[in-house]
Write a protein that holds these residues in place. Sequence first.
Motif, PDB file in Angstrom:
ATOM      1  N   HIS A 321       0.842  -1.200   0.000  1.00  0.00           N
ATOM      2  CA  HIS A 321       0.000   0.000   0.000  1.00  0.00           C
ATOM      3  C   HIS A 321       0.878   1.252   0.000  1.00  0.00           C
ATOM      4  N   ASP A 343       6.022   2.547   7.406  1.00  0.00           N
ATOM      5  CA  ASP A 343       4.671   2.105   7.044  1.00  0.00           C
ATOM      6  C   ASP A 343       4.069   3.063   6.038  1.00  0.00           C
ATOM      7  N   ASN A 344       4.168   2.937   4.763  1.00  0.00           N
ATOM      8  CA  ASN A 344       4.742   1.809   4.073  1.00  0.00           C
ATOM      9  C   ASN A 344       5.560   2.315   2.893  1.00  0.00           C
ATOM     10  N   GLU A 375      -5.167   1.493   2.342  1.00  0.00           N
ATOM     11  CA  GLU A 375      -5.025   0.367   3.266  1.00  0.00           C
ATOM     12  C   GLU A 375      -5.340   0.842   4.679  1.00  0.00           C
ATOM     13  N   GLU A 376      -4.850   2.036   4.994  1.00  0.00           N
ATOM     14  CA  GLU A 376      -5.011   2.568   6.348  1.00  0.00           C
ATOM     15  C   GLU A 376      -6.482   2.856   6.673  1.00  0.00           C
ATOM     16  N   ASP A 403       4.183  -5.159   3.574  1.00  0.00           N
ATOM     17  CA  ASP A 403       3.785  -4.014   4.393  1.00  0.00           C
ATOM     18  C   ASP A 403       4.879  -3.883   5.451  1.00  0.00           C
TER      19      ASP A 403
HETATM   20 ZN   LIG Z   1       1.012  -0.601   6.542  1.00  0.00          ZN
END
Ligand SMILES: [Zn+2]
Length: 548
Positions: A321, A343-344, A375-376, A403
């Motif tokens: 992501h 991240d990320n 994604e978050e 990830d």
């Molecule tokens: Zn992540």
Amino acid sequence: MKLTTSVCSLFCLLIAASCNTKSHTDADDGSAIFNADSFKQKVSVLASDSFMGRKPFTAGETITINYLQQQLQAAGLEPGNGNSYFQDVPMVNIKATAAPTMLVNSPKGSFTLKGFDEYAIWTDKVDEHINLDKTELVFAGYGVVAPEYNWNDYAGLDVKGKIVMVMVNDPGFWTGDTTLFKGKEMTYYGRWTYKFEEAARQGAKGCLIIHNTAAASYPFAVQQSGHNSERLQLDNRGKDIKNCDVIGWIPEPTANKLFAAAGFDSTLLVKANKPGFKAIPLNINLTTSMTVKTTYNKSHNVIAKITGSKHPDEVIIYSAHWDHFGIGRPDAKGDSIYNGAYDNATGTAGLLEMAKAFKAIKPERTVVILLVTSEEQGLLGSQYYAQNPVYPADKTVANINIDELNRFGRTKDMVVVGSGQSELEDYLKEEVEKTGGYISTDPHPEAGHYYRSDHFNFAKAGIPALYCNVGIDVVGKGKEYGKQLEDEYTKDHYHQPSDEYDPKTWTAEGAVNDMKILFRVGKRLAMGQEWPKWKPGSEFKAIREGKK
Ligand SMILES: [Zn+2]
């Protein structure tokens, strides 16, 4: 003699040269291309303040996806979605405002429950008004239909238009009985997302999950924050996607109140652990309402490919992501940019390196590089891809998701999340062991991490999916040191503005090692004809085999 000697010397030199060349080629399986400086340079760009924390729908998204396209193009990759390097991901922001209370009618009389304190509800529907009007409540145990475990809480039950009340996690968690589901290890049937999906499949109007801190792995306060808040969802207008009108959680004291009003007590929860448990209508009904405001917007997955030379229709998908939290609440130092370096930006940069490596080896099957959005916000970009695949699921050999990649020194181990799922883990194990390393397992299998990252949406589509966490056994420094680094990150930097790239401390030697290993796993698939399978007992096996 002289001549002979010199011919011999020349001959020997030639032999030696060709031997050297050969052994060099054998040793370089294409992974020599991975390089810490090139990787770190990309991380530093993605995590720089000018990328503004890479939040969907912001200027940070535009600069991020344009950079990714430019990098993939420069690496010689083709567009992955027809003529485009992008896949539009239409989304909707849903702001539900619930009435302050809920009226409960029972044979013993009526009472009201207070929103937020005694329940937390929301919706994935986009209707302006949502009403529960004396809607019947049914206790449906765990709310699970799992043919591979011979378990069906909805057997012989019609919940159409009703509200189901279900327990979190699965029967194996409480009993610890390893023959019940996977014992303490959470299966997908234990996740709250599954409970809502299954209730919707059954035609229920609502689904309320009974909260328990141990079984959910977080306190009720986490659910309370969802009450009357805004949620991002895929824009499913015009699609046949089923959702309940009302979804949410109730804490145990509320569940006990409801059980008592129905003439039962909490022993019902224990009964639901037994195979063959039958759901129970509670002869109670609920009345409340919600108003819903929606706004629509589009984000983007970035997608590129290297067409396979022999089997172009068979596809291996690497995913990561690109998104993070953008600009938000400042930390104590006044920093408000959530750079998301670890991240990320690491996984995203890793995929750009992966793109170069696969381009160089000319794969026989098609290799797709998929950088997903949101994604978050709940794995939305990968969910959209899985629901609208550019490459058919039954032609997709595997998914390898990244990830977070190691920032520091090389580790001996790599951590498989949700072990026991697919044969991809065996491929990984072989590659790790060839480097003298080993596989560690997830230290918290009960928390269900396999169901919390992007690869999971591939798994739900039946595609074998592999997801690893960074190892902790740092070469020369040991596990305690590695664990300390991880704990420090979780406490001081995870989802905070201080998740930044630090050129002074990041060596990325570990990332390079792990990227090489993940490259070799994909290369084995891209140069071969294997179709890795789900393992017996996996919730996703029947989907792949067309039996679910
Ligand atoms: Zn992540």
